[in-house]
Write an enzyme that holds these catalytic residues in place. Structure first.
Site, short mmCIF file in Angstrom:
data_model
loop_
_atom_site.label_atom_id
_atom_site.label_comp_id
_atom_site.label_asym_id
_atom_site.label_seq_id
_atom_site.Cartn_x
_atom_site.Cartn_y
_atom_site.Cartn_z
N THR A 1 -0.58 7.71 -1.42
CA THR A 1 -1.79 7.65 -2.28
C THR A 1 -2.79 6.61 -1.79
O THR A 1 -3.95 6.61 -2.22
CB THR A 1 -1.41 7.28 -3.72
OG1 THR A 1 -0.86 5.96 -3.70
CG2 THR A 1 -0.39 8.24 -4.31
N ARG B 1 0.85 -1.18 0.00
CA ARG B 1 0.00 0.00 0.00
C ARG B 1 0.88 1.23 0.00
O ARG B 1 1.69 1.40 0.92
CB ARG B 1 -0.85 -0.06 1.29
CG ARG B 1 -2.06 0.83 1.26
CD ARG B 1 -3.20 0.04 0.64
NE ARG B 1 -4.38 0.88 0.49
CZ ARG B 1 -5.33 0.94 1.39
NH1 ARG B 1 -5.28 0.25 2.48
NH2 ARG B 1 -6.38 1.71 1.18
N ASP C 1 0.84 -10.61 9.86
CA ASP C 1 1.62 -10.63 11.10
C ASP C 1 1.30 -11.87 11.93
O ASP C 1 2.19 -12.47 12.53
CB ASP C 1 1.31 -9.38 11.95
CG ASP C 1 2.08 -8.17 11.44
OD1 ASP C 1 3.11 -8.35 10.75
OD2 ASP C 1 1.66 -7.03 11.74
N ASP D 1 -4.05 -8.25 12.03
CA ASP D 1 -3.28 -8.28 10.78
C ASP D 1 -2.94 -9.74 10.46
O ASP D 1 -2.14 -10.37 11.15
CB ASP D 1 -2.00 -7.45 10.94
CG ASP D 1 -1.24 -7.35 9.63
OD1 ASP D 1 -0.89 -8.40 9.05
OD2 ASP D 1 -1.03 -6.23 9.15
N1 URA Z 1 -5.68 -6.74 6.53
C1 URA Z 1 -5.58 -7.51 7.64
O1 URA Z 1 -4.68 -8.33 7.76
N2 URA Z 1 -6.51 -7.35 8.61
C2 URA Z 1 -7.53 -6.48 8.52
O2 URA Z 1 -8.35 -6.40 9.44
C3 URA Z 1 -7.61 -5.68 7.36
C4 URA Z 1 -6.68 -5.83 6.38
#
Ligand code: URA
Length: 212
Positions: A108, A104, A206, A203
């Site tokens: 932008t 990402r 992670d 995430d």
């Molecule tokens: N990406 C993720 O890993 N978790 C989210 O909640 C949103 C995007």
């Protein structure tokens, strides 16, 4: 409009609860994510065509069924998508695997592709694009843009597979790619102000790779 399905099999729901728990270890998270991938493979392949084949059992000749039609490809969106690939491959081991990496842009907020490697004949395959979290839909849409424009994969031959989806992501993806089927194990409430799905599972990258 293509299919949109929440795969709410009890085993999948149970396993999803395990990985949503913030105290779930990285090891268990990874194992259970793959298990859910395996269970979802059962559902996402439900409409694969069959053909007759003559075989011989130890008793007699017989006509039975085998999978026909297009060959399959699994395309995880890096990196979190990798967490579901082994589980899906357990069910469809002959599938080829392509990879697409996206980050990402912090200014932008666009998704920028940094890596793409697909089977050469990807445009002739039925393609399962995999990413555990469908949040804003930006990564998924960008990956599908690439597959459909640069690699000539028809939307009708693509299925998007995730574990947890936000309504915002579903809407955006359906608008951008109306002929792509979408399967998710859960449809959550919404996105928070940081773009995380709530209640979600945090995430996914992670948690799969233990990077936080
Ligand atoms: N990406 C993720 O890993 N978790 C989210 O909640 C949103 C995007």
């Amino acid at each position: 409009m293509a299919k949109f399905e929440v795969v709410n099999h009890p085993l999948i729901q149970h396993k999803l609860t395990i990985i949503r728990d913030k105290d779930c270890s990285t090891k268990v998270f990874r194992e259970v994510t793959n298990e859910i991938g395996m269970l979802m493979a059962y559902e996402i392949t439900r409409d694969l065509p069959l053909e007759d084949i003559e075989i011989e059992t130890p008793i007699m000749k017989t006509t039975q069924k085998q999978i026909a039609g297009k060959k399959l490809a699994i395309v995880p969106i890096l990196r979190a998508g990798l967490g579901m690939v082994d589980g899906i491959m357990d069910m469809i081991p002959a599938a080829r695997v392509g990879h697409i990496g996206m980050y990402r842009d912090p200014d932008t907020l666009e998704a920028i592709e940094y890596f793409a490697k697909f089977p050469q004949d990807i445009h002739e395959r039925r393609v399962f694009v995999v990413d555990p979290m469908l949040a804003t839909g930006v990564s998924a849409i960008t990956a599908l843009n690439q597959l459909t424009t640069k690699y000539n994969v028809k939307e009708e031959n693509i299925t998007f597979v995730c574990l947890v989806a936000a309504p915002e992501g579903i809407k955006a993806l359906q608008e951008a790619h109306p002929n792509v089927d979408i399967y998710t194990a859960a449809l959550d409430e919404k996105l928070n102000e940081h773009g995380y799905i709530i209640p979600g599972l945090g995430d996914a990258g992670d948690r799969i790779f233990g990077t936080k």
